[in-house]
Design an enzyme around this catalytic site. Structure first.
Site, PDB file in Angstrom:
ATOM      1  CB  SER A  34      -0.853  -0.012   1.278  1.00 52.65           C
ATOM      2  OG  SER A  34      -1.426   1.245   1.532  1.00 52.65           O
ATOM      3  CE1 TYR A  65      -4.407  -1.834   5.395  1.00 56.10           C
ATOM      4  CE2 TYR A  65      -3.108   0.086   4.754  1.00 56.10           C
ATOM      5  CZ  TYR A  65      -3.930  -0.983   4.407  1.00 56.10           C
ATOM      6  OH  TYR A  65      -4.253  -1.195   3.088  1.00 56.10           O
TER       7      TYR A  65
END
Ligand code: NAD
Length: 308
Positions: free
Chosen positions: A189, A202
């Site tokens: 990401s 995350y």
């Protein structure tokens, strides 16, 4: 085309797939996933895209994982999709059947936090053919500041997005080495390159998966390649579901989350679709990406490398 799934396992998915009430009735084309369009699938010319070869895809019940499973099956590979969401896997198989894809999609329900489930996924893949490709896509989000972040949620995100990809790579490598090699693609990401507040687990997991990717490349001896994929916001349930929390955390409206937070720093004012991302896995697995090893495919509309 025939889709099969493993009836032996049924795991409740409620903790993973609830849509927050605040967003339940909101439909917004800027964030709503479009239907999978087979016409948009990338088809690289590659002898290894053959039904004898199996691609394991995690998170195959939804979003990017489902699109990746369908795109790889459209390229004539045998796909073994796994996910904790049994019903979502059924829907993926149903869509594959409906589209009449060249390759078959098999599924196995698996909770990737369980080592035994991970082993079962790889065993099932080996039954289906030569384990050649692995796409680690499954993931989830949790939004809270560090001082309030529940440690069990930190552990869960890490287990799904770092530990499970490690275990899967560990179990797949001997198969890949024993045949004609293979390739492992990991979903990272922009949060594996820079971070936003309130997403500590995350952020840490996505930095971690890039380290795992490079470690596989270092040990793959050229025969097993690895790459990661880093995108900004993609139109999937994971994004839709974090909009209300992000709005609350920042004290802004749902519209402001979409316009300012999700698209604000991107020069391309349109979110990627799951299939846009799936095509990056197709390309990364193909012979055309043979010099991609340890690298990160950064497709973020200019989000992280431009300023102002
Ligand atoms: P999604 O919520 O649509 O799909 C994620 C899937 O992972 C779900 O089907 C879920 O059931 C599965 N999963 C979660 N925990 C699991 C577990 N313990 N065992 C097995 N399966 C489990 O989300 P998505 O947007 O498609 O995200 C897929 C990946 O892409 C994630 O790794 C995410 O971090 C990454 N990503 C997403 C975006 C985005 O904007 N959507 C951007 C960059 C990276």
């Amino acid at each position: 085309m025939n889709g099969r799934r493993d009836p032996a396992v049924h795991i409740s998915t409620r903790q993973f797939s609830t849509v927050p009430a605040a967003y339940e009735n909101v439909t917004d084309d800027r964030v709503t996933p479009p239907d999978f369009d087979p016409e948009e699938v990338l088809h690289p010319d590659d002898d290894r895209f053959d039904p004898e070869n199996v691609a394991i895809v995690t998170g195959a019940a939804s979003g990017i994982g489902r699109a990746t499973a369908l795109a790889l099956a459209a390229n004539d590979l045998t796909v073994l999709g796994c996910d904790v969401d049994d019903d979502g896997l059924d829907a993926t198989v149903a869509r594959a059947d409906e589209l009449g894809l060249a390759g078959r999609v098999e599924t196995v329900a698996a909770n990737l936090t369980e080592s035994a489930h991970v082993d079962r996924v790889v065993a099932r893949a080996a039954d289906a053919g030569a384990v050649t490709f692995l796409a680690n896509v499954a993931g989830l989000q949790h939004i809270d500041p560090i001082d309030e972040f529940p440690t069990e949620r930190f552990d869960l995100l890490h287990d799904v997005m770092v530990r499970a990809p490690f275990l899967l790579a560990k179990a797949c490598l001997p198969h890949m080495r024993a045949s004609d090699g293979g390739c492992i693609g990991n979903m990272a990401s922009v949060h594996g390159r820079y971070v936003t507040a309130d997403k500590v687990a995350y952020n840490v997991s996505k930095f971690g998966i890039r380290g795992l990717t490079q470690s596989i490349a270092a040990e793959g001896e050229g025969a097993v390649r690895a790459f990661s994929v880093s995108t900004g916001y993609v139109k999937t349930p994971l994004v839709t579901e974090q909009i209300p929390d992000t709005a609350e955390q920042r004290g802004i409206s749902v519209d402001e989350v979409v316009e300012d937070v999700m698209l604000g720093q991107s020069r391309t004012k349109e979110m990627m679709t799951p299939l846009d991302v799936a095509n990056l896995f197709v390309f990364g697995f193909s012979k055309h990406a043979r010099h991609l090893n340890g690298g990160d495919l950064l497709f973020d509309g200019g989000m992280t490398l431009t300023y102002g």
